[in-house]
Design an enzyme around this catalytic site. Structure first.
Site, PDB file in Angstrom:
ATOM      1  CE  LYS A   1      -4.027  -1.897   2.355  1.00  0.00           C
ATOM      2  NZ  LYS A   1      -4.832  -1.884   3.587  1.00  0.00           N
ATOM      3  CD  GLU A   2       1.847   3.956  -4.623  1.00  0.00           C
ATOM      4  OE1 GLU A   2       3.040   3.589  -4.685  1.00  0.00           O
ATOM      5  OE2 GLU A   2       1.259   4.475  -5.587  1.00  0.00           O
TER       6      GLU A   2
ATOM      7  CE  LYS B   1       1.018  11.268  -7.465  1.00  0.00           C
ATOM      8  NZ  LYS B   1      -0.104  10.762  -8.261  1.00  0.00           N
TER       9      LYS B   1
END
Length: 157
Positions: free
Chosen positions: A70-71, A83
């Site tokens: 998961k990021e 970003k």
């Protein structure tokens, strides 16, 4: 131990148009469709594309050295077109990394062109130092080519 690797890609589209792709979750959709041999699925777990958004990346079966993770989008600066995304669960964190952050910068150039600079910053435990060799900008080079083709096909006139 800490380090970083970078990749730069020049685009013949304005930075504002490149940022519409790179600064949002639209890039994840493009990556999922464009790299089926690497990415099996990218799920939006939480958020709407802003800071705090969490994505679950699932790798295609048989991809060596890659495990699902998961990021989280930790920084989005629309003015500077930066970003930052950090792995928050699984993947690199399971093999000794204490930080795995990707920073994407879309830089305005002249004549309606731009450069996308992707930098991977990482830190890992000393006992896992050998895993630093797993950090590569190669995937971001592939993502860049997919994004470039998409942006050229959808170039605003």
């Amino acid at each position: 131990m800490a380090g970083q690797v970078s990749h730069e890609l020049e685009l013949n589209v304005p930075a504002s148009q490149a940022w519409e792709l790179y600064g949002t979750v639209a890039l994840a959709t493009l990556v999922e469709k464009g790299l089926p041999n690497l990415i099996q699925k990218i799920d939006l777990v939480e958020g709407d594309g802003g800071v705090g958004t969490v994505l679950q990346l699932r790798f295609a079966p048989g991809v060596p050295g890659k495990t699902d993770y998961k990021e989280k989008f930790t920084k989005i600066d629309n003015e500077k077109r930066i970003k930052e995304v950090e792995v928050v669960e699984g993947g690199y964190l399971d093999i000794g990394f204490t930080l795995y952050r990707t920073r994407i910068e879309v830089i305005e150039k002249e004549n309606d062109s731009s450069v996308v600079k992707t930098t991977i910053e990482y830190e890992l435990k000393e006992e896992a130092a050998a895993n630093a060799s797993l950090v590569s900008a190669e995937t971001y080079a592939k993502i860049g080519e997919i994004a470039k083709n998409y942006l050229y096909k959808n170039k605003a006139s």
